[in-house]
Design a protein around this motif. Structure first.
Motif, mmCIF file in Angstrom:
data_model
loop_
_atom_site.group_PDB
_atom_site.id
_atom_site.type_symbol
_atom_site.label_atom_id
_atom_site.label_comp_id
_atom_site.label_asym_id
_atom_site.label_seq_id
_atom_site.Cartn_x
_atom_site.Cartn_y
_atom_site.Cartn_z
ATOM 1 N N ILE A 169 0.852 -1.188 0.000
ATOM 2 C CA ILE A 169 0.000 0.000 0.000
ATOM 3 C C ILE A 169 0.889 1.240 0.000
ATOM 4 O O ILE A 169 1.828 1.339 0.793
ATOM 5 N N TRP A 170 0.567 2.182 -0.893
ATOM 6 C CA TRP A 170 1.249 3.470 -0.905
ATOM 7 C C TRP A 170 0.211 4.564 -0.670
ATOM 8 O O TRP A 170 -0.818 4.606 -1.344
ATOM 9 N N GLN A 171 0.485 5.433 0.293
ATOM 10 C CA GLN A 171 -0.412 6.539 0.607
ATOM 11 C C GLN A 171 0.115 7.817 -0.035
ATOM 12 O O GLN A 171 1.296 8.152 0.102
ATOM 13 N N PHE A 172 -0.756 8.542 -0.748
ATOM 14 C CA PHE A 172 -0.368 9.787 -1.401
ATOM 15 C C PHE A 172 -1.067 10.965 -0.740
ATOM 16 O O PHE A 172 -1.977 10.794 0.084
ATOM 17 N N ASP A 173 -0.656 12.164 -1.136
ATOM 18 C CA ASP A 173 -1.262 13.369 -0.569
ATOM 19 C C ASP A 173 -2.206 14.052 -1.557
ATOM 20 O O ASP A 173 -2.628 15.187 -1.331
ATOM 21 N N GLU A 174 -2.527 13.379 -2.660
ATOM 22 C CA GLU A 174 -3.519 13.875 -3.599
ATOM 23 C C GLU A 174 -4.166 12.682 -4.283
ATOM 24 O O GLU A 174 -3.753 11.531 -4.098
ATOM 25 N N HIS A 175 -5.189 12.938 -5.080
ATOM 26 C CA HIS A 175 -5.922 11.862 -5.747
ATOM 27 C C HIS A 175 -5.124 11.307 -6.929
ATOM 28 O O HIS A 175 -4.702 12.059 -7.810
ATOM 29 N N PHE A 176 -4.946 9.987 -6.953
ATOM 30 C CA PHE A 176 -4.365 9.268 -8.082
ATOM 31 C C PHE A 176 -5.423 8.304 -8.613
ATOM 32 O O PHE A 176 -6.232 7.784 -7.839
ATOM 33 N N SER A 177 -5.387 8.039 -9.941
ATOM 34 C CA SER A 177 -6.510 7.278 -10.483
ATOM 35 C C SER A 177 -6.168 6.242 -11.542
ATOM 36 O O SER A 177 -6.973 5.335 -11.788
ATOM 37 N N ALA A 178 -5.048 6.350 -12.248
ATOM 38 C CA ALA A 178 -4.778 5.466 -13.388
ATOM 39 C C ALA A 178 -3.285 5.278 -13.563
ATOM 40 O O ALA A 178 -2.487 6.094 -13.095
ATOM 41 N N ALA A 179 -2.923 4.205 -14.269
ATOM 42 C CA ALA A 179 -1.504 3.874 -14.445
ATOM 43 C C ALA A 179 -1.270 3.223 -15.790
ATOM 44 O O ALA A 179 -2.177 2.656 -16.411
ATOM 45 N N GLY A 180 -0.023 3.276 -16.233
ATOM 46 C CA GLY A 180 0.439 2.560 -17.412
ATOM 47 C C GLY A 180 1.802 1.963 -17.125
ATOM 48 O O GLY A 180 2.494 2.392 -16.194
ATOM 49 N N ARG A 181 2.209 0.988 -17.919
ATOM 50 C CA ARG A 181 3.497 0.335 -17.734
ATOM 51 C C ARG A 181 4.603 1.131 -18.426
ATOM 52 O O ARG A 181 4.441 1.607 -19.544
ATOM 53 N N ILE A 182 5.732 1.269 -17.737
ATOM 54 C CA ILE A 182 6.944 1.835 -18.315
ATOM 55 C C ILE A 182 8.108 0.950 -17.874
ATOM 56 O O ILE A 182 7.985 0.194 -16.899
ATOM 57 N N PRO A 183 9.239 1.006 -18.553
ATOM 58 C CA PRO A 183 10.385 0.203 -18.110
ATOM 59 C C PRO A 183 10.760 0.546 -16.667
ATOM 60 O O PRO A 183 10.962 1.706 -16.323
ATOM 61 N N GLY A 184 10.798 -0.462 -15.808
ATOM 62 C CA GLY A 184 11.201 -0.261 -14.423
ATOM 63 C C GLY A 184 10.138 0.279 -13.505
ATOM 64 O O GLY A 184 10.433 0.601 -12.348
ATOM 65 N N GLY A 185 8.897 0.371 -13.963
ATOM 66 C CA GLY A 185 7.872 0.887 -13.068
ATOM 67 C C GLY A 185 6.579 1.219 -13.769
ATOM 68 O O GLY A 185 6.156 0.551 -14.715
ATOM 69 N N ASP B 177 8.371 4.276 -9.122
ATOM 70 C CA ASP B 177 9.166 3.064 -8.918
ATOM 71 C C ASP B 177 8.554 2.273 -7.770
ATOM 72 O O ASP B 177 8.680 2.677 -6.604
ATOM 73 N N PRO B 178 7.868 1.153 -8.035
ATOM 74 C CA PRO B 178 7.250 0.391 -6.954
ATOM 75 C C PRO B 178 8.243 -0.188 -5.951
ATOM 76 O O PRO B 178 7.881 -0.453 -4.800
ATOM 77 N N GLU B 179 9.480 -0.407 -6.384
ATOM 78 C CA GLU B 179 10.464 -0.993 -5.469
ATOM 79 C C GLU B 179 10.856 -0.018 -4.367
ATOM 80 O O GLU B 179 11.033 -0.403 -3.203
ATOM 81 N N THR B 180 11.003 1.241 -4.710
ATOM 82 C CA THR B 180 11.423 2.248 -3.727
ATOM 83 C C THR B 180 10.270 3.112 -3.240
ATOM 84 O O THR B 180 10.387 3.807 -2.219
ATOM 85 N N GLY B 181 9.154 3.105 -3.973
ATOM 86 C CA GLY B 181 8.030 3.958 -3.619
ATOM 87 C C GLY B 181 8.231 5.421 -3.977
ATOM 88 O O GLY B 181 7.454 6.275 -3.556
ATOM 89 N N THR B 182 9.246 5.710 -4.765
ATOM 90 C CA THR B 182 9.532 7.095 -5.135
ATOM 91 C C THR B 182 8.850 7.447 -6.455
ATOM 92 O O THR B 182 8.650 6.590 -7.308
#
Length: 289
Positions: free
Chosen positions: A46-62, A75-80
Motif C-alpha cells: 500500500i502506498w499513501q499519497f497526498d492527492e488523488h491518483f486514479s490510473a496507471a500505465g506500464r513503463i520500463p522499471g515501473g 518506482d514500486p520498489e522504492t516507492g519514489t
C-alpha cells in the motif's frame, strides 16, 4: 462465480487496475492510495499519497501514474515518484479519472470535476513521448478508455451521457475525424465506467450501478456478461495468463443500508474468461518506442 483478490482491502472508490510484473495494481481514488497484490494471497503493498491518483500505465522499471495535478514516473520498489508533466495543476476543482496506454506508446487520461461532474470540467488528454496534448473537452465523466488490438481505433465514454464512443486513430495513435457512438446504454441497467479490450477486439465494460461487466463485440452488440456482488463496478483489467479478468468496485455514495446489503462493495473481483486479454502496452516517455 468471482473470487476476491486481497479481501482485506476495501476501497471507497476502487479504480484503475493494471497488471504488471506478476501483480495487480489498483487505486482508491478518494482514499488517495495505490495498492498492489499478487494472485497467491501474499500481503498486499500500500502506498499513501497526498492527492488523488486514479490510473496507471506500464513503463520500463515501473509505472506512469496519473494524479489530480500531474503525470508521474513511479518506482514500486522504492516507492519514489518523479513528476513528468503537469495535468490541470492550476485547476483545483478537477482530478484525473480513467486512463490507459494505447498501442503506439501513448497514455490517455481523462479529467473531471471533483464534486460536480459537468461537461465544462472534463477533458481527455494524450501523453506521447514527453508531450501532453488535450484531445477533447466537454466530457463530464471520461471513462472506458481502451484500444482495438491493431491500435487504429480508440474508445472512450462519457458516463453522464450513457454512451461509449469510438474514434479512428492514425499510425501514431492520434485521432482522425470525429468520434462516433459505439454503444448507447440508455436502456441498460448501469452506466459505462472503465473498459478493456480482449484478443478478439471485444470490450469488457464495467457498469456503474449495474452489478456486472458486459462484453461488447467490435460491432457494438453484447454477447456475454459477468455478474458481481456489488452495484458500483468501476474498471476491468486482464492479468496472469490473460484469461483472468480483475474488476474493481466502490462503496462511495452508498448509505448504511446499501452498504450492509453489499458487503463486498469496494473489493477487487477476479473471474475466468474464455477469450484472453492482451498485455498492456509500454508507455514511451520520450522518443524511444
Amino acid at each position: 462465480m468471482a473470487d476476491i483478490l486481497a479481501p482485506e482491502i476495501v476501497s471507497e472508490l476502487g479504480e484503475g487496475p493494471i497488471w504488471s510484473d506478476g501483480r495487480l495494481y489498483w487505486f482508491d481514488i478518494l482514499g488517495k492510495r495505490l495498492f498492489s497484490a499478487p494472485p497467491d494471497g501474499a500481503v498486499p503493498r500500500i502506498w499513501q499519497f497526498d492527492e488523488h491518483f486514479s490510473a496507471a500505465g506500464r513503463i520500463p522499471g515501473g509505472l506512469i501514474l496519473a494524479s489530480e495535478t500531474a503525470l508521474w514516473r513511479f518506482d514500486p520498489e522504492t516507492g519514489t515518484k518523479a513528476r513528468l508533466v503537469a495535468l490541470e495543476a492550476d485547476r483545483p476543482e478537477t482530478r484525473s479519472n480513467d486512463g490507459r496506454a494505447d498501442r503506439q506508446g501513448g497514455f490517455w487520461i481523462g479529467t473531471m470535476g471533483k464534486t460536480a461532474p459537468i461537461p465544462e470540467n472534463g477533458a481527455l488528454y494524450r501523453y506521447y513521448r514527453g508531450e501532453l496534448r488535450r484531445l477533447r473537452s466537454g466530457i463530464a465523466i471520461p471513462n472506458a478508455i481502451c484500444f482495438a488490438p491493431d491500435g487504429r481505433r480508440g474508445y472512450f465514454a462519457d458516463t453522464r451521457q450513457d454512451r461509449i464512443f469510438t474514434w479512428p486513430l492514425d499510425a501514431e495513435g492520434w485521432p482522425e475525424a470525429e468520434p462516433e457512438v459505439f454503444h448507447d446504454f440508455a436502456a441498460v441497467d448501469g452506466g459505462p465506467d472503465g473498459a478493456v479490450v480482449d484478443a478478439e477486439g471485444a470490450l469488457w465494460v464495467a457498469l456503474w450501478g449495474g452489478s456486472r461487466v458486459l462484453r461488447l463485440r467490435p460491432d457494438g452488440s453484447a454477447d456475454a456478461e459477468i455478474a458481481l456482488p456489488a452495484s458500483q463496478i468501476t474498471c476491468p483489467a486482464f492479468g496472469g495468463d490473460l484469461r483472468r479478468l480483475y474488476v474493481t468496485s466502490a462503496w462511495a455514495g452508498l448509505d448504511a443500508g446499501a452498504r450492509a446489503a453489499e458487503p463486498e462493495a469496494g473489493r477487487v473481483f477476479a473471474a475466468k474468461v474464455a477469450v484472453p486479454g492482451l498485455p498492456e502496452p509500454m508507455v514511451a516517455l520520450d522518443g524511444t518506442p
